[in-house]
Design a protein around this motif. Structure first.
Motif, PDB file in Angstrom:
ATOM      1  N   UNK A 132      27.412  40.368 -24.001  1.00  0.00           N
ATOM      2  CA  UNK A 132      25.999  40.587 -23.762  1.00  0.00           C
ATOM      3  C   UNK A 132      25.652  39.841 -22.778  1.00  0.00           C
ATOM      4  N   UNK A 135      26.034  41.353 -19.440  1.00  0.00           N
ATOM      5  CA  UNK A 135      25.104  42.430 -19.369  1.00  0.00           C
ATOM      6  C   UNK A 135      23.800  41.966 -18.797  1.00  0.00           C
ATOM      7  N   UNK A 143      18.606  44.201 -10.617  1.00  0.00           N
ATOM      8  CA  UNK A 143      17.251  44.457 -10.457  1.00  0.00           C
ATOM      9  C   UNK A 143      16.689  43.796  -9.163  1.00  0.00           C
ATOM     10  N   UNK A 158      12.714  53.353   0.372  1.00  0.00           N
ATOM     11  CA  UNK A 158      12.178  53.772  -0.679  1.00  0.00           C
ATOM     12  C   UNK A 158      13.084  54.923  -1.413  1.00  0.00           C
ATOM     13  N   UNK A 162      14.982  54.641  -4.916  1.00  0.00           N
ATOM     14  CA  UNK A 162      14.811  55.381  -6.394  1.00  0.00           C
ATOM     15  C   UNK A 162      16.384  55.826  -6.621  1.00  0.00           C
ATOM     16  N   UNK A 165      18.278  53.145  -8.077  1.00  0.00           N
ATOM     17  CA  UNK A 165      17.803  52.458  -9.450  1.00  0.00           C
ATOM     18  C   UNK A 165      18.312  53.687 -10.361  1.00  0.00           C
ATOM     19  N   UNK A 173      23.095  51.662 -18.986  1.00  0.00           N
ATOM     20  CA  UNK A 173      23.072  52.267 -20.318  1.00  0.00           C
ATOM     21  C   UNK A 173      24.351  52.473 -20.602  1.00  0.00           C
ATOM     22  N   UNK A 176      25.587  49.199 -21.904  1.00  0.00           N
ATOM     23  CA  UNK A 176      25.149  48.619 -23.130  1.00  0.00           C
ATOM     24  C   UNK A 176      25.793  49.326 -24.507  1.00  0.00           C
TER      25      UNK A 176
ATOM     26  N   UNK B  28      11.689  58.998 -14.630  1.00  0.00           N
ATOM     27  CA  UNK B  28      11.560  57.750 -15.147  1.00  0.00           C
ATOM     28  C   UNK B  28      11.289  57.939 -16.873  1.00  0.00           C
ATOM     29  N   UNK B  31      14.518  58.270 -18.133  1.00  0.00           N
ATOM     30  CA  UNK B  31      15.178  56.981 -18.263  1.00  0.00           C
ATOM     31  C   UNK B  31      15.129  56.266 -19.447  1.00  0.00           C
ATOM     32  N   UNK B  35      17.018  55.029 -22.670  1.00  0.00           N
ATOM     33  CA  UNK B  35      17.269  53.508 -22.808  1.00  0.00           C
ATOM     34  C   UNK B  35      16.897  52.992 -24.430  1.00  0.00           C
ATOM     35  N   UNK B  76      16.467  41.612 -26.038  1.00  0.00           N
ATOM     36  CA  UNK B  76      16.347  41.269 -24.823  1.00  0.00           C
ATOM     37  C   UNK B  76      16.649  42.417 -23.953  1.00  0.00           C
ATOM     38  N   UNK B  77      17.146  43.512 -24.564  1.00  0.00           N
ATOM     39  CA  UNK B  77      17.490  44.805 -23.764  1.00  0.00           C
ATOM     40  C   UNK B  77      16.259  45.375 -23.486  1.00  0.00           C
ATOM     41  N   UNK B  80      14.696  43.618 -20.653  1.00  0.00           N
ATOM     42  CA  UNK B  80      15.280  44.274 -19.441  1.00  0.00           C
ATOM     43  C   UNK B  80      14.812  45.509 -19.126  1.00  0.00           C
ATOM     44  N   UNK B  84      12.918  46.874 -15.538  1.00  0.00           N
ATOM     45  CA  UNK B  84      13.411  48.031 -14.783  1.00  0.00           C
ATOM     46  C   UNK B  84      12.375  49.174 -14.570  1.00  0.00           C
ATOM     47  N   UNK B  87       9.572  48.013 -12.333  1.00  0.00           N
ATOM     48  CA  UNK B  87      10.028  48.360 -10.795  1.00  0.00           C
ATOM     49  C   UNK B  87      10.133  49.636 -10.165  1.00  0.00           C
ATOM     50  N   UNK B  88      10.672  50.686 -11.309  1.00  0.00           N
ATOM     51  CA  UNK B  88      10.925  51.976 -10.770  1.00  0.00           C
ATOM     52  C   UNK B  88       9.473  52.697 -10.584  1.00  0.00           C
ATOM     53  N   UNK B  91       8.075  51.521  -7.303  1.00  0.00           N
ATOM     54  CA  UNK B  91       8.600  52.194  -6.208  1.00  0.00           C
ATOM     55  C   UNK B  91       8.195  53.686  -6.234  1.00  0.00           C
TER      56      UNK B  91
END
Lengths: 509, 112
Positions: A132, A135, A143, A158, A162, A165, A173, A176, B28, B31, B35, B76-77, B80, B84, B87-88, B91
């Protein structure tokens, strides 16, 4: 001394990033000095760690004095030391390069902060002994790299960010999910303990599923061929030193290192996995090389060539004999050196001429002799021409493939090497040799021919340093020179699931 | 068992959203959904039905206890994931400023 050294690789860049944020905005010049000192210290520490590992064997640091498997472990073994040297060497030379290159961007201090955060993440992934924790470090590095790719905040940057990302997050994912399934099967997160538990419980279908999730997740980070779509957009869009870091070390520490560590040391490699790796490796090699041939954008060509070279590394790992693994690791080191050099060259060309389009260039050798020579060395090196380092690693991989009976794969590796030579000769011909293009003479769209001059001192210095490593890199194969550098890393992998016994042995359990 | 099944459906909804939607904001959201499905699965992996909190006390027999570790990890996940997502979205806003649209079919400056 002792195992406290291990924590340095994470603490130092994190602390430097934080300090940079505090003082960087006010004091001009301080971020340059701070970042360079930090990366230099990390380089020295990583070289030192190679010798420490050669002398003492493995180092295990118990975070908060909790004994693994209950607590988190940080592990420095031969493979980790090898990766740390690779990462920190390229990172140091990239920060040296950035001193001049990043002048044209407005906020240098935030660039260095993100750079150091990314470095902390990569070093953390390498020394982590806990799934973990790995991870978390992986996400820190990812990031930071998303932000760095978008650093120019123009249209292309940009858009590329995207895409990067979305793909990167999906990859995370999968990882994890793999960790969650692994935890529910083995009830532990420590890598060594997972390996021991799996040895007792046996590999069921769930382990196979978890391995496929890991190969997909880490493969996305490493840009292996079915998962490569983000790389040719993201790597060229970043500023040149970041392209060098991303292509040179990020895809290797977040992608290849993690695949190798998990498959070899934790789950234990079997015939099915090596076959998957062989196919992915050959596919990446061929598709990357073919796509690179049609490119006119210099950095985009280099990005496709990264996919192709990563294929070689995965192929070597997939063959799985000690010789092939050594060749793969040596190619990993060599690729980070010459690919970062090529990206720094492309940055120098862009800095001088204002373009990346190879059709607008030509004859730049006359104006940029140092860039021209170092780029020639790097091109010959990546194509595998004899005196340079790339030749030896490719030779070892092809030789090992033939020796292990994979003659077909060896043939493909040799063929792709010829293709690589072809497109790098075309780069040299279009950019450095021949007559200057019409666009350059008239100064339309690009810098005027008479105004083009060599980039500043620090940019030249880091390019020359990398070129010297390219020339003499082959000497690392001799154990007396490298101080058992490559062999220790190979042994750490070929030991396979003895990894667990080594770790618990060093803890005295 | 059906909980895991619902979790899988949530994950598939998220992945579908990422793959098929054209609007950046919807991608987004996709995602985020995927998640959360993974986080939920991780928390479920440590859950026991009618289990109790894992606090040790002398006079109680500890028979059916919820595993606390996945909960800590999921926390924690989530953090994180928050970073993300922020940030997304940042952007996406910058892309909107440059291109004047959230439609990915119209955001095509890169070739190949």
């Amino acid at each position: 001394m002792g195992s406290h050294l291990v924590t340095l690789f994470v603490i130092l860049p994190l602390a430097a990033a934080f300090l940079n944020l505090l003082i960087g905005r006010k004091m001009k010049g301080a971020p340059d000095i701070l970042a360079n000192l930090a990366t230099l210290a990390l380089l020295i520490a990583s070289v030192f760690s190679v010798f420490a590992v050669a002398k003492n064997g493995i180092f295990v640091y118990k975070v908060g004095s909790w004994v693994p498997p209950i607590g988190i472990a940080m592990v420095l073994d031969g493979l980790a030391a090898f990766m740390l040297v690779t990462v920190n060497l390229v990172a140091f030379l990239c920060t040296v390069y950035s001193v001049n290159y990043m002048e044209k961007f407005t906020s240098k201090w935030s660039f260095y902060t993100l750079f150091l955060l990314m470095l902390a993440g990569m070093n953390g992934v390498i020394i982590s002994g806990d799934m973990f924790n790995l991870f978390v470090f992986l996400e820190i590095a990812s990031v930071a790299s998303y932000a760095l790719v978008a650093f120019g905040t123009e249209h292309e940057e940009l858009e590329a960010t995207f895409k990067y990302m979305v793909m990167g997050t999906v990859g995370s994912l999968f990882i994890l999910l793999g960790i969650a399934l692994m935890y529910s099967y083995t009830s532990t997160l420590n890598m060594a303990d997972i390996s021991l538990t799996l040895a007792q419980k046996g590999l069921g279908n769930i382990t196979l599923f978890v391995s496929i999730l890991f190969i997909a997740g880490f493969g996305l980070k490493a840009a292996l061929v079915p998962f490569h779509a983000w790389l040719p957009d993201a790597h060229p869009s970043a500023p040149a030193p970041i392209s060098a870091m991303l292509s040179g070390v990020l895809i290797k520490s977040l992608g290849i290192y993690t695949i190798v560590r998990v498959l070899y040391n934790v789950i234990g490699v079997t015939k099915e996995f090596t076959n998957i790796l062989l196919v992915l490796g050959v596919l990446s090699m061929i598709v990357g090389a073919l796509l690179a041939m049609g490119q006119w954008d210099l950095k985009r060509l280099l990005a496709y060539s990264s996919i192709s070279q990563v294929g070689y590394i995965i192929l070597g790992i997939g063959i799985g004999t000690p010789l092939a693994i050594m060749g793969a690791l040596f190619h990993l080191f060599n690729h980070s050196v010459f690919k970062s050099l090529l990206f720094l060259n492309s940055g120098a060309i862009e800095y001088a001429s204002g373009t990346r389009d190879m059709r607008l260039m030509g004859g730049l050798r006359e104006k940029l002799p140092i860039t021209g020579w170092t780029s020639l060395i790097a091109s010959m090196s990546i194509a595998g021409v004899p005196p340079f380092n790339g030749f030896f690693s490719k030779l070892i991989i092809i030789f090992a493939a033939v020796q292990a009976g994979y003659i077909g794969y060896g043939f493909w590796a040799a063929l792709v090497s010829v293709l690589t030579l072809a497109y790098f000769i075309s780069v040299q011909k279009n950019v450095f040799f021949g007559a200057p293009s019409k666009a350059m003479l008239s100064g339309r769209d690009v810098a005027k021919w008479d105004d083009i001059k060599e980039p500043p001192l620090f940019m030249r210095l880091s390019m020359i340093a990398l070129a010297i490593i390219c020339i003499f890199g082959g000497l690392l194969l001799i154990p007396a020179v490298s101080g058992n550098f490559l062999n220790a890393a190979t042994e750490a992998l070929t030991a396979g699931r003895d990894y667990a016994n080594t770790i618990f042995g060093s803890l005295g359990l | 068992m059906y909980l895991y099944f619902l979790c899988l459906i949530l994950f598939i909804v998220g992945i579908y959203c990422i793959l098929r939607k054209r609007n950046l904001i919807k991608i987004i959201i996709g995602i985020i959904i995927a998640e959360y499905a993974v986080n939920l699965f991780f928390a479920l992996a440590g859950y026991r039905i009618d289990g109790r909190a894992p606090i040790y006390s002398q006079d109680q027999a500890i028979a059916n206890m919820v595993d606390p570790l996945p909960q800590a990890l999921v926390l924690t996940a989530i953090v994180i994931g928050l970073a993300v997502t922020a940030m997304m979205v940042a952007i996406a806003i910058r892309i909107y400023e440059k291109y004047g649209t959230f439609d990915i079919t119209k955001i095509r400056k890169l070739h190949g």
